[in-house]
Design a protein around this motif. Structure first.
Motif, mmCIF file in Angstrom:
data_model
loop_
_atom_site.group_PDB
_atom_site.id
_atom_site.type_symbol
_atom_site.label_atom_id
_atom_site.label_comp_id
_atom_site.label_asym_id
_atom_site.label_seq_id
_atom_site.Cartn_x
_atom_site.Cartn_y
_atom_site.Cartn_z
ATOM 1 N N ALA A 411 0.824 -1.206 0.000
ATOM 2 C CA ALA A 411 0.000 0.000 0.000
ATOM 3 C C ALA A 411 0.862 1.262 0.000
ATOM 4 O O ALA A 411 1.935 1.303 0.608
ATOM 5 N N ASN A 436 -4.473 -5.997 -4.737
ATOM 6 C CA ASN A 436 -5.643 -6.126 -3.872
ATOM 7 C C ASN A 436 -5.302 -7.103 -2.749
ATOM 8 O O ASN A 436 -4.304 -7.806 -2.840
ATOM 9 N N THR A 438 -8.079 -4.080 -0.998
ATOM 10 C CA THR A 438 -7.999 -2.623 -0.973
ATOM 11 C C THR A 438 -6.903 -2.121 -0.043
ATOM 12 O O THR A 438 -6.234 -1.128 -0.347
ATOM 13 N N SER A 439 -6.689 -2.808 1.055
ATOM 14 C CA SER A 439 -5.680 -2.364 2.030
ATOM 15 C C SER A 439 -4.266 -2.449 1.472
ATOM 16 O O SER A 439 -3.329 -1.898 2.069
ATOM 17 N N HIS A 440 -4.087 -3.121 0.334
ATOM 18 C CA HIS A 440 -2.754 -3.276 -0.246
ATOM 19 C C HIS A 440 -2.578 -2.495 -1.546
ATOM 20 O O HIS A 440 -1.535 -2.611 -2.189
ATOM 21 N N THR A 441 -3.558 -1.707 -1.933
ATOM 22 C CA THR A 441 -3.469 -1.008 -3.215
ATOM 23 C C THR A 441 -2.400 0.077 -3.185
ATOM 24 O O THR A 441 -2.147 0.708 -2.139
ATOM 25 N N GLU A 442 -1.778 0.327 -4.344
ATOM 26 C CA GLU A 442 -0.666 1.288 -4.429
ATOM 27 C C GLU A 442 -1.112 2.719 -4.125
ATOM 28 O O GLU A 442 -0.349 3.516 -3.585
ATOM 29 N N CYS A 443 -2.343 3.051 -4.505
ATOM 30 C CA CYS A 443 -2.948 4.316 -4.098
ATOM 31 C C CYS A 443 -4.450 4.183 -4.273
ATOM 32 O O CYS A 443 -4.924 3.325 -5.022
ATOM 33 N N THR A 444 -5.189 5.001 -3.586
ATOM 34 C CA THR A 444 -6.642 4.951 -3.712
ATOM 35 C C THR A 444 -7.081 5.800 -4.897
ATOM 36 O O THR A 444 -6.321 6.643 -5.409
#
Length: 575
Positions: A411, A436, A438-444
């Protein structure tokens, strides 16, 4: 092993030709008719009411209640499926967390398949994130603790030498899709052992809902070869093989035996490898791809959906695909698989293989990967650039990539400085954050739009809510593999293609990109609405059938009107 597997496959092909009429009749005969003609006559009363594949619950008519011994076993009202769905949604929406909704939906699937799938299809934008990403990540972590009823098929080291025998314990005879994992690299969560069964179960649900493969023809499989996650092994509620992962030789032998056993037991099935550690993912894809129907979704499915997003982005930026520079943060299966498919796409667009490879750049934790780097992964070596060493941020300034793809599982790696640099070198920067849950996504999505002053073309592996920037509301696209693999599976089964080829995934990416409407693009999406995913799967399946015919791989005689034929095969969960 290659010799023995080739021999098994040749025997299976011969047997398939001798028994082809029977095998393909079972695929082409509407399953609703087979259910009534074969199963329902053997079920009566409570047994029929509790069969998840055949029950209609309170929707059984007065005549059916009389005929099947159901009088007195149901409340008075004959409820329509529409009313049942209302009741399901009301109960589900009362749950306070996504994981509680997951448990509720899973219980519905175990109780009434048709109601579950009808609800999911009709409300797919709401249900899919609960059935699969991002909720499935939490479900896998808690799998042993929320376990209610066995689903799927488990194979352990203690089954060596007997896999073909125990496969006969599975109640269905006509399996067309097998989703298999060994639980070692579940999403971005790592080694979850037997808890990883949540992934094949979820993927099977997507095959049914998104492409209409009948649930009786889908099989989730867990190769439970132990786990190196000590906390899991010490969990008193853990349900898996409670040992460290087996040694490499024993592991490969077990996978070989499984693949051979599938050829004997389910000769028309396509095997989808899911969430294997990157080296194993590529090893097994190369080992089996030219001999049996199989593919790796993390490599090929992710590559196709990502490539489709890049294709669509060109309609927004006005750039030609052949002119793009693409940069990857990460060197795992998703990134390298996408790069390899992108090479095929560049070559199709007119570039040489060497020119195509020079359009692709890789970043790892140390910065730009160049010829000076050591210990470079074999799949990354063709893309090594003769360039001075530099940091991630410096590489963006110097190379000016048109597209930035994140596949790190970490993340925040696309921080404000990175996004602003992409916006500085592109009028419309394309940023795809694949990781994925969501808690591991590169940016929101919100970060991407804010930091780019609303100019970004954004897609992600996890779903995000619409984002308002100024007077504009953007609907960020989810690069969900559910746009690709269900259509691939449907096309392979409809054509009885002997193999699953890379050209099928390239074609699938092109088809997916072409389904995106202008209104969807104006909303900031590079993928079609999930509500159209069954139509997308049908279009991909038809294209896959054409590839199979052109490559001489189709074993099924296909009609001229492919769309009507394939649609007739698709399962519709109605009463």
């Amino acid at each position: 092993m290659e010799t023995s597997l080739s021999s098994v496959f040749r025997i299976v092909q011969l047997c398939s030709k001798l028994s082809g009429f029977v095998a393909y009749w079972s695929w082409q005969t509407p399953l609703a008719i087979r259910e009534i003609g074969i199963k329902m006559k053997n079920l009566y009363g409570k047994a029929l009411l509790t069969d998840p594949g055949l029950t209609k619950s309170t929707a059984f008519t007065r005549e059916e209640r009389e005929r099947f011994g159901l009088r007195g076993l149901l409340p008075y009202e004959v409820a329509s499926m529409h009313k049942q769905i209302e009741r399901v949604l009301g109960s589900m929406r009362c749950k306070s967390s996504a994981i509680e909704k997951y448990i509720f939906l899973n219980a519905l699937l175990e109780r009434n398949q048709r109601l579950f799938y009808r609800t999911m299809i009709d409300h797919i934008e709401e249900i899919m994130p609960l059935v699969y990403t991002p909720t499935v990540g939490e479900a896998c972590k808690k799998f042993a603790h929320i376990f209610r009823k066995p689903q799927g098929f488990y194979i352990t080291p203690e089954d060596r030498g007997e896999i073909a025998t125990i496969l006969r314990n599975w109640p269905e005879e006509d399996i067309r899709v097998i989703v298999v994992t060994d639980g070692e690299r579940i999403l971005g969560l790592g080694d979850l052992g037997a808890n990883g069964m949540g992934i094949p179960i979820g993927k099977v649900a997507l095959y049914v809902a998104c492409a209409g493969i009948h649930p009786a023809q889908c099989m989730p499989v867990m190769l439970d070869v132990g786990t190196n996650n000590v906390a899991l092994r010490e969990d008193p509620l853990y349900l898996g093989y409670p040992h460290p992962r087996i040694d490499a030789a024993t592991y490969r032998a077990l996978v070989d035996e499984f693949v051979q056993a599938v050829q004997l037991r389910y000769p028309h099935a396509v095997i989808q490898f899911e969430d294997f550690l990157t080296p194993h993912a590529f090893e097994f894809l190369e080992r089996y791809n030219g001999q049996v129907r199989c593919f790796n979704d993390d490599i090929q499915g992710t590559a196709a959906v990502t490539l489709a997003g890049i294709y669509t982005s060109c309609r927004i930026t006005g750039k030609q695909f052949a002119d793009l520079n693409i940069m990857f943060l990460g060197t795992g299966s998703a990134a390298s698989g996408t790069a390899e498919l992108a090479v095929d796409a560049f070559v199709k667009a007119g570039l040489s293989n060497a020119e195509a490879q020079r359009r692709l750049w890789f970043i790892d934790r140390k910065g730009l990967i160049t010829t000076a780097n050591e210990n470079i992964k074999p799949r990354i070596k063709p893309f090594i650039q003769a360039h001075a060493a530099c940091s991630f941020a410096e590489a963006i300034d110097e190379i000016k990539p048109d597209v930035l793809i994140g596949a790190t599982g970490v993340a925040g790696t696309f921080n404000e400085a990175i996004v602003r640099r992409m916006a500085a070198v592109n009028e419309r920067p394309v940023i795809i954050a694949l990781s994925n849950p969501t808690s591991h996504t590169e940016c929101t999505a919100e970060q991407a739009y804010q930091w780019s002053d609303g100019r970004v073309i954004f897609a992600s592996g996890s779903p995000f809510d619409p984002v308002r920037y100024g007077d504009t509301v953007f609907k960020p696209a989810q690069g969900n593999n559910a746009y690709i693999f269900p259509g691939i599976g449907l096309g392979v089964t409809a054509s009885a293609a002997r193999l699953v080829t890379q050209s099928m995934f390239l074609t699938a990416a092109e088809v997916l990109a072409n389904t995106v409407t202008e209104s969807e693009i104006r909303n900031g999406s590079v993928y079609p609405a999930l509500t159209r995913v069954r139509d997308v799967s049908l279009a991909i399946a038809a294209a896959v059938c054409r590839v199979a015919m052109n490559e001489g791989l189709a074993e099924s005689a296909l009609p001229e009107d492919l769309n009507s034929y394939i649609r007739s095969l698709m399962y519709e969960p109605d009463y």
